[in-house]
Design an enzyme around this catalytic site. Structure first.
Site, PDB file in Angstrom:
ATOM      1  N   GLN A 157       9.790  -4.955   4.141  1.00  0.00           N
ATOM      2  CA  GLN A 157       9.302  -3.824   3.349  1.00  0.00           C
ATOM      3  C   GLN A 157      10.085  -2.546   3.617  1.00  0.00           C
ATOM      4  O   GLN A 157      10.084  -1.636   2.817  1.00  0.00           O
ATOM      5  CB  GLN A 157       7.832  -3.504   3.629  1.00  0.00           C
ATOM      6  CG  GLN A 157       6.905  -4.632   3.967  1.00  0.00           C
ATOM      7  CD  GLN A 157       6.899  -4.913   5.449  1.00  0.00           C
ATOM      8  OE1 GLN A 157       7.930  -5.238   6.022  1.00  0.00           O
ATOM      9  NE2 GLN A 157       5.759  -4.830   6.090  1.00  0.00           N
ATOM     10  N   GLU A 177       2.215  -3.331  -2.263  1.00  0.00           N
ATOM     11  CA  GLU A 177       1.641  -4.375  -3.111  1.00  0.00           C
ATOM     12  C   GLU A 177       1.611  -3.985  -4.578  1.00  0.00           C
ATOM     13  O   GLU A 177       1.733  -4.825  -5.461  1.00  0.00           O
ATOM     14  CB  GLU A 177       0.186  -4.631  -2.686  1.00  0.00           C
ATOM     15  CG  GLU A 177       0.027  -5.097  -1.275  1.00  0.00           C
ATOM     16  CD  GLU A 177      -1.438  -5.037  -0.878  1.00  0.00           C
ATOM     17  OE1 GLU A 177      -2.100  -6.067  -0.965  1.00  0.00           O
ATOM     18  OE2 GLU A 177      -1.915  -3.955  -0.501  1.00  0.00           O
ATOM     19  N   GLY A 182       0.498   4.050   0.753  1.00  0.00           N
ATOM     20  CA  GLY A 182       1.236   2.791   0.687  1.00  0.00           C
ATOM     21  C   GLY A 182       1.572   2.400  -0.743  1.00  0.00           C
ATOM     22  O   GLY A 182       0.864   2.762  -1.673  1.00  0.00           O
ATOM     23  N   VAL A 183       2.679   1.675  -0.896  1.00  0.00           N
ATOM     24  CA  VAL A 183       3.039   1.212  -2.242  1.00  0.00           C
ATOM     25  C   VAL A 183       3.723  -0.157  -2.196  1.00  0.00           C
ATOM     26  O   VAL A 183       4.549  -0.494  -3.022  1.00  0.00           O
ATOM     27  CB  VAL A 183       3.899   2.271  -2.979  1.00  0.00           C
ATOM     28  CG1 VAL A 183       5.289   2.387  -2.368  1.00  0.00           C
ATOM     29  CG2 VAL A 183       3.989   1.975  -4.472  1.00  0.00           C
ATOM     30  N   THR A 210       2.561   2.060   6.652  1.00  0.00           N
ATOM     31  CA  THR A 210       3.169   3.390   6.643  1.00  0.00           C
ATOM     32  C   THR A 210       2.096   4.449   6.869  1.00  0.00           C
ATOM     33  O   THR A 210       2.282   5.388   7.644  1.00  0.00           O
ATOM     34  CB  THR A 210       3.892   3.643   5.309  1.00  0.00           C
ATOM     35  OG1 THR A 210       4.870   2.615   5.145  1.00  0.00           O
ATOM     36  CG2 THR A 210       4.583   4.989   5.307  1.00  0.00           C
ATOM     37  N   ARG A 268      -0.857  -0.749   4.388  1.00  0.00           N
ATOM     38  CA  ARG A 268      -1.477   0.277   5.204  1.00  0.00           C
ATOM     39  C   ARG A 268      -0.605   0.717   6.365  1.00  0.00           C
ATOM     40  O   ARG A 268      -0.964   1.602   7.127  1.00  0.00           O
ATOM     41  CB  ARG A 268      -2.801  -0.256   5.776  1.00  0.00           C
ATOM     42  CG  ARG A 268      -2.592  -1.556   6.541  1.00  0.00           C
ATOM     43  CD  ARG A 268      -3.731  -1.935   7.414  1.00  0.00           C
ATOM     44  NE  ARG A 268      -3.708  -1.259   8.692  1.00  0.00           N
ATOM     45  CZ  ARG A 268      -2.870  -1.539   9.685  1.00  0.00           C
ATOM     46  NH1 ARG A 268      -1.951  -2.468   9.556  1.00  0.00           N
ATOM     47  NH2 ARG A 268      -2.934  -0.873  10.824  1.00  0.00           N
TER      48      ARG A 268
END
Ligand code: FES
Ligand code: FES
Lengths: 792, 163
Positions: free
Chosen positions: A492, A741, A738-739, A536, A534
């Site tokens: 990620q 998903e 968060g981004v 970051t 979650r």
């Protein structure tokens, strides 16, 4: 040096290791004396195990351990403890592990597996989740009533196939329907799909004679692996050591626990020699869990002006044979399952249902990819039937500051703006004037028809209320730092973002921030799991606190040396200096291990910053009404697409996808964009190609890359455009959310909506294959023809 | 044991410029030979069935799925793996472009992807976008969505950097 790293596009810090092949994954590792394991799987979807004869296998030279379920008195599970390490008494899906062998070589293990004889007595299977909750359905788990589970959060129903029933009640739906101008009822379905990490699950475990278990695993959550093993084996946590090197993709499929206990038990039986298990690609599809399937029924009541007044939703999750993790998908999809809309009256039931399919687990989006297919198709259908533009219709109903969610949470200015995301993407595809009937006919005749569509999404991290994590920042002798966390970066890019955050707070060059790559439960600080986008957010907050702790310790020393009060000290350029006299300073390097005066006296000592973060204010939800606070933060988004359909073949070409997310603050644009493009393409896989196909007796047909197609370089749209909205999250690190998903959610619905926009047919089932489109076109032609004939 | 000895054969193969003479079993794949015998674990296995491209290496200038090639078939040939691409710690322009464009996430497909790109650019230094997509269509990537990879290859071609 203010804000010099936040917002910068910095390539992944481990890039060199990855482009040169230096990066080591569990696949690449070997330990001295290591054995290789193979698994025997069940050919039946549901059958009683009458007998297992492993004597021949045990006799084969080079075989060091053969295990069957009856030798393993353990049960495992994250939220609901329903899993055996190897099938016991009966098998519940085709592909389930029944026996395992550890041997000197893979070849020997493979031959030994063939020598194990299992006698089965087939039982009646059940595959459809809606059928599985009927009174007389065969039971997948007869003993559900005796299983342990997280009380107060989940609700398994003994004597049924319902592993969890999540209930949500808000307002009065009956009244809402009564007041409605029109009511729409539809059913939508989605098959199970596989995560397809390029690296299959791999583990090396050793259970030493001294009673310690050492593990290297391709897991997303080292501490969860340790915790679940400790519970299952009744061994203290301190005796289990889990290490995670590089991981070749996870997407949720490597969260929780998988092959680790089996490898450990084989090792124990083989006298403590390390045992390696690498899932074959077939096992990755067929034995390791995938994503649950979903059948969704939605009834929506709307006013004449287009306000949604009431919605009744039932989600039937095809959890497959086990639901230890799946129950939380049903729950998370329950409390956010009406989408980012303000609806006064909602009745929602989300059933996690056992079937005799391979089982489901977390997969990027955690239920939201699945239910948004239903919600966002439904919204378009309603708007069209009411004669309202689907953009206007959504704008009337979307959550805005001041709105109340279906669990009773108040949306605030800083929560994020789904309306802005939608506006952004709709403008980007120039949604507006629609084609006239004549223009459409004209296009149809030419054979290729274009269309546009869009859909919104939201998701909050799905996790227990007590989820926590921690971080350590250790100074090195030269004044650089090692940052230790226990969330895993399996691609990620989180570690790079975290390094940026550490460098920013410590005001030092990022080159001097070393993220410790291997996660290690013996030496690393605790982190619950690397899931739910979650890391970051929570990891970032923990690192900020650790950095401040380290700064405080350095100021302590500097205050004595510089003879200045602590609060008059400032940091910058790797120095601690006196605010009004910057020439009075100490370098980080001078205090890193303790400061030494010219006469030899020393003070301070090694600087180690600690930071922690625990989810704040989350509550368990009311078991009857689902009311409460489940969400740490909401990330909102929207996709808009442009497509072209070949009406003769049903072939669909995706020309453009524009996506916008309210990420609060873009910490690293390059990596954020990477998440979006990658997620959108994964979403395209779910939309157009992927889905498990079975024989009538439940044998998985799509268990290889020949039969299960994921997008290749030739299947991607011409344009994928990531855009960001920034409504700062006040408690996020530098305002970030968060981004990871979200880019995957709702891509399918945007495409489905565009298909209707292009050719006037409604696709209700995923994946949207060319064949499905073609059939829908034919069906529509027949209908139109019949209508004409009737009129004539 | 004796039977297995019989099924072994001695091969001489050049890997990343170095010549090895080894005895290998006749059913050993080139992939397993590289990873297990030469410890060149940069080349990955994603399926073992020729369907994912993670095991791509270059054999006599052509990209091959090393899981489908037997080690004995590689005897007498020249193999280039990801480990042989950077020289003296200096990255190959393709590797640099992969970093610039972040055609990497988890990194598991990366070595195979880079080898396919290298084979393409060696035979066609200025490929069109379609040709790039074709050349890497046998390399699956679940993380990046391919865009940044394609951009990286385009970038190398445009800069005309060669090695
Ligand atoms: S491992 Fe060779 S193609 Fe997949
Ligand atoms: S980077 Fe993970 S598969 Fe390509």
């Amino acid at each position: 040096m203010s804000n010099s790293y936040i917002g910068k596009s910095i390539p992944r810090m481990e890039s060199f290791e990855k482009v040169t092949g230096i990066a080591k994954y569990v696949h690449d590792m070997a330990l001295p004396g290591m054995l290789y394991a193979k698994i025997l799987t069940s050919p039946h979807a549901h059958a009683r195990i009458v007998s297992i004869d492993k004597s021949e296998a045990e006799k084969l030279p080079g075989v060091k351990a053969v295990l069957v379920g009856s030798e393993l008195p353990y049960k495992l599970g994250l939220y609901l403890i329903d899993k055996d390490i190897l099938a016991k008494g009966k098998v519940r899906y085709q592909g389930e592990a029944v026996a395992a062998v550890a041997a000197e070589s893979e070849e020997i293990a493979r031959r030994a597996i063939e020598l194990i004889k299992v006698e089965y007595e087939p039982l009646t299977p059940v595959f459809d989740p809606v059928e599985a909750i009927q009174e007389d359905a065969p039971l997948v788990h007869e003993d559900l009533g005796s299983y342990d589970y997280m009380k107060g959060v989940f609700n398994p129903i003994a004597g049924t196939n319902i592993a969890n029933h999540f209930k949500l009640r808000k307002g009065d739906v009956e009244k809402g329907f009564k007041d409605s101008y029109r009511i729409f009822e539809n059913e939508y379905t989605m098959p199970q799909v596989n995560h397809v990490p390029l690296e299959t699950h791999a583990v090396i475990a050793e259970w030493t004679k001294s009673g310690r278990i050492n593990i290297y695993t391709s897991a997303q959550s080292p501490f969860a692996v340790r915790n679940l093993m400790s519970i299952a084996f009744k061994i203290p946590h301190s005796k289990i050591h889990v290490r995670v090197p590089y991981v070749g993709g996870g997407f949720g499929g490597k969260a929780g626990i998988h092959l680790e206990p089996l490898a450990a038990c084989l090792s124990k039986k083989a006298g403590g020699r390390p045992v390696k298990i690498v899932a074959s690609r077939e096992e990755e599809f067929n034995t390791i869990p995938s994503r649950q399937g979903l059948t969704a029924r939605i009834k929506t009541g709307v006013s004449e002006e287009g306000r949604v007044l009431a919605q009744e939703i039932v989600y039937y999750w095809d959890a497959g044979a086990y639901a230890d993790y799946g129950v939380n998908i049903g729950r998370a999809s329950g409390y956010s399952g009406a989408g980012p809309y303000e609806i006064e009256n909602v009745k929602l039931d989300s059933y996690t249902i056992y079937t005799n399919h391979p089982f489901g687990t977390a997969y990027r989006g955690f239920g939201h990819v699945e239910f948004f297919w239903a919600i966002e198709r439904q919204m378009d259908i309603i708007a069209r039937e009411l004669g309202i533009d689907p953009y206007e219709f959504r704008m009337k109903n979307l959550l805005k500051p001041g709105s109340i969610t279906i669990t009773g949470e108040k949306i605030r200015e800083n929560t994020g703006r789904v309306d802005k995301c939608l506006k952004t993407v709709v403008e980007a595809i120039e949604w507006g004037e629609q084609k006239t009937e004549e223009e459409k006919q004209e296009e149809f005749k030419k054979g290729k028809v274009t269309g546009k569509g869009f859909a919104v999404l939201h998701k909050a991290p799905a996790m227990p209320t007590f989820t926590s994590c921690s971080a350590i920042i250790k100074f090195n002798e030269d004044g650089s730092v090692n940052v230790v966390v226990s969330g895993v970066d399996y691609g990620q890019g989180t570690y790079t973002a975290l390094a940026q955050i550490a460098a920013e707070v410590l005001k030092m060059p990022i080159e001097k921030v070393h993220m410790v790559w291997e996660c290690d439960t013996d030496t690393g600080p605790y982190d619950w799991q690397t899931v739910a986008s979650r890391f970051t957010f929570m990891g970032g907050n923990a690192i900020i606190k650790a950095a401040h702790d380290a700064i405080d310790q350095m100021k302590e020393v500097a205050s004595a040396v510089l003879r200045a009060p602590k609060d008059e000290l400032e940091i910058g350029n790797e120095k601690i200096y006196v605010k009004h006299n910057p020439d009075e300073f100490l370098t980080y390097r001078e205090v890193a291990m303790g400061y030494t005066y010219p006469n030899g006296n020393s003070i301070g000592g090694p600087i180690i910053g600690r930071g922690k973060y625990i989810a704040q204010g989350l509550t368990n939800l009311d078991p009857e009404t689902g009311q409460g606070l489940p969400a740490l933060d909401w990330t909102y988004g929207a996709h808009a697409v442009e497509i072209e359909v070949d009406v003769r073949t049903g072939e669909l070409e995706l020309k453009k996808v524009v996506s916008a997310f309210d990420v609060g603050k873009v910490v690293n644009k390059l990596l954020c964009e990477g998440q979006v493009v990658g997620g959108v393409v994964q979403g395209i896989g779910t939309s157009l190609y992927e889905g498990f196909v079975y024989t009538p007796d439940g044998r998985l047909l799509t268990n290889s890359f020949t039969d299960y197609k994921i997008p290749t370089s030739k299947d991607i749209p011409d344009v994928v455009e990531p855009l960001f909205v920034e409504t700062p999250q006040l408690d996020g690190p530098f305002g970030a959310r968060g981004v990871a998903e979200h880019p995957m959610i709702s891509v399918h619905a945007a495409i489905g909506n565009a298909i209707y926009n292009a050719i006037g047919v409604d696709i209700m089932e995923l994946p949207i294959t060319s064949e499905r489109i073609w059939r829908a076109i034919k069906e529509k032609e027949r209908r139109d023809q019949r209508a004409k004939t009737l009129k004539g | 044991m004796g039977r297995e000895e019989l099924l072994k054969k001695e091969i001489t193969v050049t890997v990343n410029g170095e010549t090895f003479t080894k005895s290998v079993s006749c059913n050993k794949t080139l992939l397993s030979f590289l990873r297990d015998d030469l410890y060149l674990t940069g080349t990955k296995e994603g399926c073992g069935e020729g369907e994912c491209g993670a095991c791509t290496v270059i054999m006599d200038g052509k990209p091959v799925n090393s899981c489908l090639v037997l080690a004995v078939e590689a005897g007498g040939h020249e193999i280039l793996t990801i480990e042989g691409l950077s020289r003296n710690g200096e990255l190959h322009p393709i590797q640099e472009a992969f970093i610039r464009h972040q055609g990497i996430q988890c990194g598991f497909c990366t070595p195979g992807m880079i080898m396919s790109a290298k084979a393409l650019l060696d035979r066609n230094p200025h490929p069109t976008e379609e040709e790039i997509k074709d050349a890497i269509s046998g390399n699956l990537c679940r993380c990046t969505g391919y865009k940044p990879i394609i951009n990286a290859v385009k970038d190398v071609a445009e800069r005309g950097e060669k090695r």
